[in-house]
Design an enzyme around this catalytic site. Structure first.
Site, short mmCIF file in Angstrom:
data_model
loop_
_atom_site.label_atom_id
_atom_site.label_comp_id
_atom_site.label_asym_id
_atom_site.label_seq_id
_atom_site.Cartn_x
_atom_site.Cartn_y
_atom_site.Cartn_z
CB THR A 293 9.41 7.65 -12.62
OG1 THR A 293 8.65 8.79 -13.62
CG2 THR A 293 10.17 6.79 -12.51
CB CYS B 67 -6.92 3.39 13.01
SG CYS B 67 -8.02 2.55 13.70
#
Ligand code: PLP
Length: 390
Positions: free
Chosen positions: A243, A330
Site C-alpha cells: 500500500t 553515514c
C-alpha cells in the site's frame, strides 16, 4: 537567547518545506486506500496522481513512467537488477558498470552478484573516465546479456556533475542500458530524462524538501522494466507492491513543484556558494576545494584545511551552532574516510567538510558560517609550526 542553529547540510537531508508539510498533514487527515474503488479511495488516488505528475515534471517525463518507492536506495535496488522484462519477454542484464564515486546504494551493486559488477575509474575531479568506460564495454560479452551503466548525475560529497549524456551515448552504441542516480541533481539543476539519454533515473524526496522514506524510479518508457523487488498486491502497476505511503508521496509532490521552480533559479545559490568560497580562500589560501575545477552543483562546497582533521572542524562548527558534514552522512553517524576522495586520488587522511546550502539558506546563515570558519581557521593557524601566539 542563544542564536538559532544554522543548517548547511542539505545534501544529507533538506529541511521539510512548509508546502510539503501542509500537504502531508492534509493527507494524513484523510482516510482512503488508493486502491479502493469507493470515494475515499478515489480521492486518495487522485492526490497521488497529482504528486506523480509533479515528480514526472521534475524529471522531464510523463506520470505513467513514475514508480514510487520507499526512497532512492530502494529505487536503486529495483533498477540495478540482472532481470528485466521487455513487455512479456525476459531480458538478461549480464554486467553492471559503476563509477568509483557512486553512492553506496549503487556501489553495493543492487541485485547483481559481486563478480558481475565493475567499478570504473574517475579523474582527479571525480568525473567518470569515458575512455575507460568505452574500453570496458568493448570487452563486454554481449552473448551473456546486456551491459548496464549506473552513474550519478551529481556527487553527494563534491557536487561534481558527471558527463551523463556522453556516457549514455557510449553505452547505447553498445546496446547497453543507463541508470542515473539523479538524487542530488534533482531540483538543483535542470533534469530531463531524455536529454540525459537515461533509460532510468531515480530521485529521493528528502533531498528536495520532501519527507525521508520516499523516492521514485522513473523509466524512459513503459515496456522495459526491472523485475519487481517487492511483490504484493499489484500496486504501482505491479512494479512495487505494498500500500502506497500516500502522505509521503503527496509531500514529495508538493516539494517537487517548489524544487522544480527553484532549479531554474540556481543562479541564486551559485552567488551564495561563490561568496562562501571567495571568503574561505581569502582566509585560508591553502584550503583545498575538491572538484572545483569541474562543473559542480551550485549548492555544494567540499573542502579540506591542511593540518586540521575534518572531524575536529565539524565539531568546532557544531559548537558554533552550525550543521555541516565531515564527508557524507553515514548510517551510524560515524565519520569514515571518503571513498569519493580516495577514488579521485586526493589525500583523504584528514577528510573534508561539506557545506551544502538550499532553499532555507539565508545571507545571515552564510555570515554565521564565515565567522565560525574564521575562528576555526585562526585556531588551526595558531597551532602550525612557527606560529606565534597572538
Ligand atoms: N544517491 C545519492 C547521490 C544520495 O546522496 C543518497 C542519499 O544520501 C541516496 C542515493 C539515497 O537516498 P535515500 O536516502 O532516499 O535512500
Amino acid at each position: 537567547m542563544a542564536d538559532a542553529r544554522v543548517y548547511l547540510d542539505h545534501n544529507a537531508t533538506a529541511p521539510l518545506r512548509p508546502a510539503a508539510r501542509d500537504a502531508m498533514i492534509a493527507a494524513l487527515s484523510m482516510t482512503g486506500n488508493p486502491s479502493s474503488v469507493h470515494a475515499e479511495g478515489r480521492a486518495m488516488r487522485a492526490m497521488i496522481g497529482r504528486a506523480r505528475q509533479a515528480v514526472a515534471d521534475l524529471c522531464g517525463t510523463t506520470p505513467a513512467r513514475v514508480t514510487f518507492t520507499s526512497g532512492a536506495t530502494e529505487a536503486a535496488n529495483l533498477a540495478l537488477s540482472p532481470d528485466y522484462r521487455m513487455g512479456r519477454a525476459a531480458l538478461k542484464i549480464a554486467h553492471l558498470y559503476v563509477s568509483g564515486v557512486e553512492h553506496p546504494c549503487v556501489l553495493s551493486g543492487g541485485r547483481f552478484p559481486a563478480d558481475a559488477v565493475t567499478v570504473l575509474p574517475v579523474d582527479a575531479a571525480g568525473r567518470l573516465d569515458l575512455d575507460a568506460l568505452d574500453v570496458a564495454l568493448s570487452t563486454h560479452d554481449a552473448a551473456q546479456g546486456q551491459a548496464m551503466l549506473a552513474l550519478q548525475l551529481a556527487n553527494n560529497e563534491t557536487g561534481v556533475i558527471q558527463p551523463v549524456a556522453e556516457a549514455a551515448r557510449i553505452v547505447h552504441a553498445r546496446q547497453g542500458l543507463v541508470v542515473v542516480d539523479a538524487v542530488q541533481g534533482a531540483g538543483r539543476m535542470s533534469l530531463s530524462l531524455s536529454e540525459l539519454g537515461a533509460d532510468f533515473l531515480f530521485v529521493s524526496a528528502h533531498k528536495i524538501g520532501g519527507p525521508a522514506g520516499c523516492g521514485a524510479l522513473v523509466a524512459s518508457g513503459e515496456i522495459l522494466m526491472p523485475a519487481p523487488l517487492i511483490r504484493g498486491g499489484g500496486q504501482e502497476k505491479g512494479h512495487r507492491g505494498g500500500t502506497e505511503n500516500s502522505a509521503a508521496i503527496i509531500g514529495f509532490g508538493a516539494a517537487a513543484i517548489e524544487a522544480m521552480a527553484e532549479a531554474a533559479a540556481s543562479a541564486t545559490l551559485r552567488v551564495i556558494r561563490d561568496r562562501i568560497e571567495a571568503r574561505i580562500r581569502a582566509l585560508a589560501p591553502d584550503v583545498i576545494i575538491h572538484g572545483a575545477e569541474a562543473e559542480r552543483l551550485a549548492n555544494t562546497i567540499f573542502f579540506s584545511l591542511p593540518g586540521l582533521k575534518a572531524e575536529t572542524s565539524q565539531i568546532g562548527f557544531d559548537m558554533e551552532g552550525i550543521a555541516v558534514s565531515a564527508g557524507s552522512a553515514c548510517s551510524s553517524g560515524k565519520v569514515g574516510t571518503s571513498h569519493v576522495l580516495a577514488a579521485m586520488g586526493a589525500d583523504d587522511r584528514l577528510g573534508a567538510i561539506r557545506v551544502s546550502i538550499g532553499h532555507s539558506t539565508t545571507d545571515g546563515d552564510v555570515d554565521r558560517f564565515l565567522a565560525a570558519f574564521e575562528t576555526i581557521n585562526s585556531r588551526r593557524l595558531s597551532r602550525q609550526p612557527g606560529a606565534h601566539a597572538a
